[in-house]
Design a protein around this motif. Structure first.
Motif, mmCIF file in Angstrom:
data_model
loop_
_atom_site.group_PDB
_atom_site.id
_atom_site.type_symbol
_atom_site.label_atom_id
_atom_site.label_comp_id
_atom_site.label_asym_id
_atom_site.label_seq_id
_atom_site.Cartn_x
_atom_site.Cartn_y
_atom_site.Cartn_z
ATOM 1 N N GLU A 192 0.823 -1.212 0.000
ATOM 2 C CA GLU A 192 0.000 0.000 0.000
ATOM 3 C C GLU A 192 0.859 1.265 0.000
ATOM 4 O O GLU A 192 0.359 2.355 -0.293
ATOM 5 C CB GLU A 192 -0.935 0.012 1.212
ATOM 6 N N SER A 193 2.138 1.137 0.327
ATOM 7 C CA SER A 193 3.029 2.306 0.340
ATOM 8 C C SER A 193 3.700 2.541 -1.010
ATOM 9 O O SER A 193 4.462 3.495 -1.162
ATOM 10 C CB SER A 193 4.109 2.138 1.417
ATOM 11 N N ILE A 194 3.424 1.675 -1.988
ATOM 12 C CA ILE A 194 4.007 1.808 -3.324
ATOM 13 C C ILE A 194 2.946 2.377 -4.262
ATOM 14 O O ILE A 194 1.913 1.752 -4.503
ATOM 15 C CB ILE A 194 4.523 0.459 -3.848
ATOM 16 N N TYR A 195 3.218 3.567 -4.787
ATOM 17 C CA TYR A 195 2.255 4.277 -5.626
ATOM 18 C C TYR A 195 2.701 4.274 -7.087
ATOM 19 O O TYR A 195 3.887 4.442 -7.386
ATOM 20 C CB TYR A 195 2.112 5.730 -5.163
ATOM 21 N N ILE A 196 1.738 4.098 -7.960
ATOM 22 C CA ILE A 196 1.963 4.252 -9.387
ATOM 23 C C ILE A 196 1.334 5.581 -9.785
ATOM 24 O O ILE A 196 0.121 5.772 -9.630
ATOM 25 C CB ILE A 196 1.313 3.115 -10.204
ATOM 26 N N VAL A 197 2.153 6.502 -10.277
ATOM 27 C CA VAL A 197 1.663 7.809 -10.730
ATOM 28 C C VAL A 197 1.902 7.874 -12.231
ATOM 29 O O VAL A 197 3.044 7.858 -12.686
ATOM 30 C CB VAL A 197 2.373 8.963 -10.006
ATOM 31 N N ASN A 198 0.822 7.937 -12.985
ATOM 32 C CA ASN A 198 0.893 7.830 -14.442
ATOM 33 C C ASN A 198 0.308 9.069 -15.117
ATOM 34 O O ASN A 198 -0.764 9.541 -14.749
ATOM 35 C CB ASN A 198 0.128 6.580 -14.895
ATOM 36 N N LYS A 199 1.040 9.581 -16.102
ATOM 37 C CA LYS A 199 0.540 10.656 -16.974
ATOM 38 C C LYS A 199 1.018 10.306 -18.377
ATOM 39 O O LYS A 199 2.173 10.530 -18.729
ATOM 40 C CB LYS A 199 1.059 12.016 -16.523
ATOM 41 N N LYS A 200 0.138 9.725 -19.170
ATOM 42 C CA LYS A 200 0.573 9.138 -20.435
ATOM 43 C C LYS A 200 0.895 10.174 -21.504
ATOM 44 O O LYS A 200 1.495 9.833 -22.531
ATOM 45 C CB LYS A 200 -0.464 8.151 -20.960
#
Length: 219
Positions: A192-200
């Motif tokens: 839960e502490s690992i975030y995926i932040v995506n802006k394609k």
């Protein structure tokens, strides 16, 4: 999202379009040509991100008081007294891939971090591995996922971010599931502490997920 991840998305939203634009990247036999050029392009994007994020840090000093920026990825989890067999096995298997040099990657600094010193396990704020090249290889993605699991499990970073720019989230998620079947994952309690932040793309919305949302209940 917590305040730290909110600041990540705010900084990302302030980066100009020119930092998203990349030239065509050539491959030969599946191997990326001119890797140094790609590194410079990703470095350029992350330097701008750092500039925007630093401005937010000044505005929110209470969140970031007393931080440091130095960091070392020690090899003790592979060969030292604290050897972790799962980490060593993953490193050795990834090092066999012809388009990735894990000896080089395991000594490189993360793309961005904010913490209170490497030995303060309760105050590791934020660490980021970023990919900006839309033609990044699967093994490059595997390397970043591997490192991020180490950051979350061995250094107790509270916010471990995989930043995906110019990359389709669905393609990355497919590779994540391939990684999941064969390589180091650490403790599920840390997912839960690992975030995926995506802006394609520059004009796309920012998507934020946790790696737990992709991997839990996959067994």
């Amino acid at each position: 999202m917590n305040d730290i991840i909110n600041d990540v998305t705010r900084a990302l939203g302030r980066i100009d379009q020119r930092f998203y634009e990349l030239p065509d990247i050539a491959f030969s036999g599946g191997i990326l040509i001119d890797r140094d050029n790609i590194k410079q392009l990703e470095k350029r994007f992350m330097m701008e991100f750092s500039r925007k994020y630093t401005a937010l840090m000044r505005d929110n000093g209470c969140l970031y008081n007393g931080v440091e920026y130095d960091f070392e990825i020690p090899k003790m989890f592979m060969w030292g007294k604290e050897e972790d067999f799962a980490i060593r096995e993953t490193w050795e298997r990834l090092n066999e891939k012809r388009d990735i040099d894990m000896i080089e990657y395991f000594t490189m600094l993360p793309d961005f971090l904010v913490h209170a010193g490497q030995n303060k396990q309760d105050d590791q704020r934020l660490i980021i591995e970023a990919k900006v090249n839309p033609n990044t290889s699967k093994n490059e993605v595997f390397k970043d996922i591997f490192h991020t699991f180490i950051y979350a499990n061995k250094y107790n970073f509270q916010n471990n971010v995989i930043l995906l720019i110019n990359i389709e989230l669905a393609k990355w998620q497919k590779w994540l599931l391939e990684y999941y079947k064969s390589y180091y994952l650490g403790n599920k309690n840390r997912w839960e502490s690992i975030y995926i932040v995506n802006k394609k793309s520059y004009s796309a919305e920012i998507i934020v997920e946790t790696i737990a949302s992709f991997l839990l209940n996959k067994d």
